[in-house]
Design an enzyme around this catalytic site. Structure first.
Site, PDB file in Angstrom:
ATOM      1  N   HIS A  90     -21.229  11.520  25.740  1.00 13.78           N
ATOM      2  CA  HIS A  90     -22.074  12.684  25.523  1.00 13.78           C
ATOM      3  C   HIS A  90     -21.266  13.949  25.742  1.00 13.78           C
ATOM      4  O   HIS A  90     -20.499  14.008  26.698  1.00 13.78           O
ATOM      5  CB  HIS A  90     -23.250  12.670  26.504  1.00 13.78           C
ATOM      6  CG  HIS A  90     -24.094  13.902  26.416  1.00 13.78           C
ATOM      7  ND1 HIS A  90     -24.988  14.095  25.389  1.00 13.78           N
ATOM      8  CD2 HIS A  90     -24.160  15.013  27.197  1.00 13.78           C
ATOM      9  CE1 HIS A  90     -25.589  15.267  25.552  1.00 13.78           C
ATOM     10  NE2 HIS A  90     -25.106  15.852  26.638  1.00 13.78           N
ATOM     11  N   THR A 144      -1.991  -3.870  -9.926  1.00 13.89           N
ATOM     12  CA  THR A 144      -1.768  -2.755 -10.850  1.00 13.89           C
ATOM     13  C   THR A 144      -2.906  -1.751 -10.874  1.00 13.89           C
ATOM     14  O   THR A 144      -2.858  -0.765 -11.617  1.00 13.89           O
ATOM     15  CB  THR A 144      -1.509  -3.299 -12.266  1.00 13.89           C
ATOM     16  OG1 THR A 144      -2.559  -4.235 -12.578  1.00 13.89           O
ATOM     17  CG2 THR A 144      -0.175  -3.997 -12.357  1.00 13.89           C
ATOM     18  N   ASP A 192      -8.000  -2.865  -7.047  1.00 15.60           N
ATOM     19  CA  ASP A 192      -8.894  -2.379  -8.103  1.00 15.60           C
ATOM     20  C   ASP A 192      -8.871  -3.260  -9.351  1.00 15.60           C
ATOM     21  O   ASP A 192      -9.814  -3.222 -10.146  1.00 15.60           O
ATOM     22  CB  ASP A 192      -8.483  -0.959  -8.533  1.00 15.60           C
ATOM     23  CG  ASP A 192      -9.029   0.122  -7.614  1.00 15.60           C
ATOM     24  OD1 ASP A 192      -9.556  -0.216  -6.534  1.00 15.60           O
ATOM     25  OD2 ASP A 192      -8.925   1.310  -7.982  1.00 15.60           O
ATOM     26  N   LYS A 224       6.296   1.539 -11.580  1.00 13.72           N
ATOM     27  CA  LYS A 224       6.844   2.360 -12.671  1.00 13.72           C
ATOM     28  C   LYS A 224       6.697   3.853 -12.443  1.00 13.72           C
ATOM     29  O   LYS A 224       7.409   4.651 -13.045  1.00 13.72           O
ATOM     30  CB  LYS A 224       6.179   1.960 -13.995  1.00 13.72           C
ATOM     31  CG  LYS A 224       4.675   2.152 -14.025  1.00 13.72           C
ATOM     32  CD  LYS A 224       4.118   1.672 -15.352  1.00 13.72           C
ATOM     33  CE  LYS A 224       2.618   1.845 -15.404  1.00 13.72           C
ATOM     34  NZ  LYS A 224       2.037   1.543 -16.695  1.00 13.72           N
ATOM     35  N   SER A 260      -6.225   0.599 -11.195  1.00  9.15           N
ATOM     36  CA  SER A 260      -7.221   0.975 -12.204  1.00  9.15           C
ATOM     37  C   SER A 260      -6.841   2.294 -12.844  1.00  9.15           C
ATOM     38  O   SER A 260      -5.939   2.993 -12.380  1.00  9.15           O
ATOM     39  CB  SER A 260      -8.591   1.108 -11.540  1.00  9.15           C
ATOM     40  OG  SER A 260      -8.555   2.129 -10.563  1.00  9.15           O
TER      41      SER A 260
HETATM   42  P1  FAD Z   1      -3.548   1.685  -7.430  1.00 10.29           P
HETATM   43  O1  FAD Z   1      -3.592   2.585  -6.282  1.00 10.29           O
HETATM   44  O2  FAD Z   1      -4.183   2.129  -8.699  1.00 10.29           O
HETATM   45  O3  FAD Z   1      -2.000   1.397  -7.702  1.00 10.29           O
HETATM   46  C1  FAD Z   1      -1.550   0.649  -8.770  1.00 10.29           C
HETATM   47  C2  FAD Z   1      -0.092   1.001  -9.050  1.00 10.29           C
HETATM   48  O4  FAD Z   1       0.414   0.052  -9.977  1.00 10.29           O
HETATM   49  C3  FAD Z   1       0.113   2.365  -9.713  1.00 10.29           C
HETATM   50  O5  FAD Z   1       1.030   3.129  -8.967  1.00 10.29           O
HETATM   51  C4  FAD Z   1       0.677   2.039 -11.090  1.00 10.29           C
HETATM   52  O6  FAD Z   1       1.664   2.970 -11.519  1.00 10.29           O
HETATM   53  C5  FAD Z   1       1.315   0.694 -10.845  1.00 10.29           C
HETATM   54  N1  FAD Z   1       1.441  -0.136 -12.049  1.00 10.29           N
HETATM   55  C6  FAD Z   1       0.468  -0.463 -12.936  1.00 10.29           C
HETATM   56  N2  FAD Z   1       0.952  -1.299 -13.870  1.00 10.29           N
HETATM   57  C7  FAD Z   1       2.259  -1.487 -13.564  1.00 10.29           C
HETATM   58  C8  FAD Z   1       3.281  -2.264 -14.154  1.00 10.29           C
HETATM   59  N3  FAD Z   1       3.081  -3.025 -15.236  1.00 10.29           N
HETATM   60  N4  FAD Z   1       4.510  -2.234 -13.593  1.00 10.29           N
HETATM   61  C9  FAD Z   1       4.754  -1.480 -12.485  1.00 10.29           C
HETATM   62  N5  FAD Z   1       3.814  -0.750 -11.877  1.00 10.29           N
HETATM   63  C10 FAD Z   1       2.577  -0.754 -12.406  1.00 10.29           C
HETATM   64  N6  FAD Z   1     -10.639   5.133  -2.332  1.00 10.29           N
HETATM   65  C11 FAD Z   1     -10.934   5.211  -1.021  1.00 10.29           C
HETATM   66  O7  FAD Z   1     -11.052   4.181  -0.355  1.00 10.29           O
HETATM   67  N7  FAD Z   1     -11.114   6.426  -0.408  1.00 10.29           N
HETATM   68  C12 FAD Z   1     -11.010   7.588  -1.079  1.00 10.29           C
HETATM   69  O8  FAD Z   1     -11.185   8.658  -0.497  1.00 10.29           O
HETATM   70  C13 FAD Z   1     -10.707   7.534  -2.461  1.00 10.29           C
HETATM   71  N8  FAD Z   1     -10.588   8.671  -3.181  1.00 10.29           N
HETATM   72  C14 FAD Z   1     -10.258   8.593  -4.502  1.00 10.29           C
HETATM   73  C15 FAD Z   1     -10.152   9.786  -5.219  1.00 10.29           C
HETATM   74  C16 FAD Z   1      -9.813   9.765  -6.553  1.00 10.29           C
HETATM   75  C17 FAD Z   1      -9.714  11.057  -7.315  1.00 10.29           C
HETATM   76  C18 FAD Z   1      -9.553   8.512  -7.190  1.00 10.29           C
HETATM   77  C19 FAD Z   1      -9.153   8.465  -8.631  1.00 10.29           C
HETATM   78  C20 FAD Z   1      -9.672   7.330  -6.492  1.00 10.29           C
HETATM   79  C21 FAD Z   1     -10.018   7.353  -5.140  1.00 10.29           C
HETATM   80  N9  FAD Z   1     -10.168   6.186  -4.391  1.00 10.29           N
HETATM   81  C22 FAD Z   1     -10.502   6.265  -3.070  1.00 10.29           C
HETATM   82  C23 FAD Z   1      -9.943   4.854  -4.977  1.00 10.29           C
HETATM   83  C24 FAD Z   1      -8.526   4.339  -4.620  1.00 10.29           C
HETATM   84  O9  FAD Z   1      -7.575   5.262  -5.071  1.00 10.29           O
HETATM   85  C25 FAD Z   1      -8.301   2.971  -5.246  1.00 10.29           C
HETATM   86  O10 FAD Z   1      -9.318   2.089  -4.859  1.00 10.29           O
HETATM   87  C26 FAD Z   1      -6.950   2.408  -4.803  1.00 10.29           C
HETATM   88  O11 FAD Z   1      -5.896   3.255  -5.139  1.00 10.29           O
HETATM   89  C27 FAD Z   1      -6.712   1.030  -5.422  1.00 10.29           C
HETATM   90  O12 FAD Z   1      -5.495   0.541  -4.978  1.00 10.29           O
HETATM   91  P2  FAD Z   1      -4.638  -0.510  -5.810  1.00 10.29           P
HETATM   92  O13 FAD Z   1      -3.446  -0.829  -4.956  1.00 10.29           O
HETATM   93  O14 FAD Z   1      -5.487  -1.618  -6.273  1.00 10.29           O
HETATM   94  O15 FAD Z   1      -4.156   0.252  -7.137  1.00 10.29           O
END
Ligand code: FAD
Ligand code: NAD
Length: 469
Positions: A448, A146, A316, A36, A148
């Protein structure tokens, strides 16, 4: 089985979702990804890992140019901050990365369905399209990815101006004179470091009696000392009771975690960094019969399947560390499982890195964990002060700590505080993946002069025979 539009529909295009979509497409499946947000890449690419690292890199260079170059015999004139330039660099890095995912989707013939997905039940996803209207998609498998969202504190309202989340911390228009960071974890220390280097007086308020509670105690202690030397202040065992915004700034009421006399302090900006919560809003999970656990995460079995067959979840939104590479590995594993292969994630060897200066990196068990589990263990430690390359880099803060099983010498955990710790930890993760002993690392030739020699030396120290200390 009746004909379906797709073999796999992934909801969410973060590192879990987009990597899963690509792997499923590689395995010959017809794949769609519902997202989205206006761009692909999820939290990680848009408002997480990537923009925060771009700002850490810029602020590190600014700080080094200001304070760090004289030690190398380099004189610079007046060093000035160009904050709009810094933000523009961050925005370009984000744009390049999210466009890269869009390119990969095209290359792998993955359809991006632009809208909010809702699970109707096994095999059906309803999408409220971003451009208006709705679309119903049928599929053999649904992957919930989706992610966190920011966790908040009761009584504290994030306005993204004076009281900000990590997202606001990536977009401040000016450097605040003072900032309180609530939470001494990954985000608090990383984004606190960024604004501290750019000139803010940063105070970290942490509920527990230590920062980085998930990391090895030695790393937490020394990290706090080093950050304090850089000018960051810490209030440990302290809780924030209230935050009131006004013209003069944000008035915070703090109290000892165990209770006691309250104090107040007024700062320009408050960053709330007390963790993240699984995002399951408007997904229709309850109606579809998809069970959650007591922490609101989607419950999955060892094969990432939810309580409804044909519906899986990764990243997440399920249990485990909230890290991009963990989400990615789960995305690959679930695609392979659906394809009939033996997809698997080794949760004992997932590295974690805090990208401060110096960095903290960890894989496997901490000393506190092996103690609590009653495992007999040996420790080898090597300081960067004794590493030639670290001296040449003027980066002698920190150490490598290797924890090995006392009886078998198998590596149980490696913890590194130091320059480039995030890169150095990769060899430890590989060693653990292959079930290496400390002796295996100690007998492996390391180039090294490199910082990686400290990993070898710490491994040798497990057996009491490091060469350079
Ligand atoms: P997300 O990346 O959260 O993606 C989920 C996606 O689902 C989003 O784009 C959202 O819009 C979409 N979505 C949700 N519900 C719907 C729906 N109903 N329909 C359509 N789309 C939907 N991790 C690291 O390993 N290294 C780092 O350096 C690091 N730095 C970070 C820094 C910050 C400031 C933050 C906030 C987090 C950081 N993280 C880092 C954590 C990392 O971002 C998350 O662990 C990772 O993004 C999780 O991936 P994911 O695919 O589970 O979900
Ligand atoms: P975190 O879990 O890393 O840290 C939160 C901190 O806040 C903890 O130290 C906790 O004890 C403290 N805390 C909780 N409630 C509090 C309260 N009421 N008052 C004071 N302190 C309180 O969470 P985060 O820093 O918000 O990051 C969220 C997630 O994003 C993390 O779990 C991490 O996995 C991920 N992340 C990873 C990276 C990275 O890999 N470099 C960077 C940023 C974020």
């Amino acid at each position: 089985m009746a004909e379906t539009d797709f073999d796999v529909v992934v909801i969410g295009s973060g590192p879990g979702g987009y990597v899963c979509a690509i792997r499923a497409a590689q395995l010959g499946m017809k794949v769609a990804c519902v997202e989205k947000r206006a761009t692909l890449g999820g939290t990680c690419l848009n408002v997480g890992c990537i923009p925060s690292k771009a700002m850490l890199q810029s602020s590190e260079k600014f700080s080094e140019a200001r304070h760090g170059l004289a030690a190398f015999g380099v004189k610079v004139g007046n060093v000035e901050l160009d904050l709009p330039g810094l933000i523009a660099h961050k925005d370009k890095v984000v744009a390049d990365n999210v466009n890269g995912v869009a390119f990969l989707f095209k290359k792998n013939k993955i359809e991006w369905v632009k809208g909010a997905g809702k699970v109707r039940g096994a095999g059906t996803v309803d999408v409220a399209l971003n451009d208006g209207g709705a679309r119903t998609i049928t599929t053999r498998n649904i992957i919930i990815a989706t992610g966190s969202d920011v966790a908040t504190l009761p009584g504290i309202t994030i306005d993204e101006k004076q009281i900000i989340s990590s997202t606001g911390a990536l977009a401040l228009q000016s450097v605040p004179a003072s900032m309180v960071v609530i939470g001494g974890g990954y985000i608090g220390l990383e984004m606190g470091s960024v604004w501290q280097r750019l000139g803010a007086k940063v105070t970290v308020v942490e509920f527990l009696d230590r920062i980085l509670p998930g990391m090895d105690g030695d790393v937490s202690k020394q990290m706090q000392r080093i950050l304090a030397k850089q000018g960051m202040a810490f209030k440990l065992s302290t809780k924030v009771m209230a935050a009131k915004t006004g013209k003069a700034g944000v008035e915070l009421t703090l109290e000892p975690a165990a209770g006691g006399t309250a104090e107040t302090m007024t700062v320009d900006v408050v960053l709330v960094a007390v963790g993240r919560k699984p995002y399951t809003e408007s997904l229709g999970l309850a109606e579809a019969g998809v069970a959650l656990d007591d922490k609101g995460r989607v419950k999955t079995d060892a094969h990432f399947q939810t309580s409804v067959p044909g519906i899986y979840a990764i990243g997440d939104v399920i249990a485990g560390p909230m890290l991009a590479h963990k989400a990615e590995d789960e995305g690959v594993a679930v695609a392979e499982i659906i394809a009939g292969q033996a997809g698997h994630v080794n949760y004992d060897a997932i590295p974690g890195v805090v990208y401060t200066w110096p960095e903290a990196a960890s894989v496997g068990k901490t000393e506190e964990q092996v103690k609590a589990e009653g495992i007999a263990y040996k420790v080898g430690k090597f300081p960067f002060t004794a590493n030639g390359r670290a001296r040449a880099m003027a980066a002698t803060d920190g150490f490598v700590k290797v924890i090995a099983d006392k009886a078998t010498d198998r590596v149980l955990g490696v913890h590194i505080l130091g320059a480039d710790a995030g890169h150095l930890i990769a060899e430890a993760a590989i060693a653990m993946e292959f079930g290496a002993s400390a002796e295996d690392i100690g007998r492996t030739c390391h180039a090294h002069p490199t910082l990686s020699e400290s990993v070898k030396e710490a491994a040798l120290a497990v057996d009491g025979r490091p060469i350079h200390i």
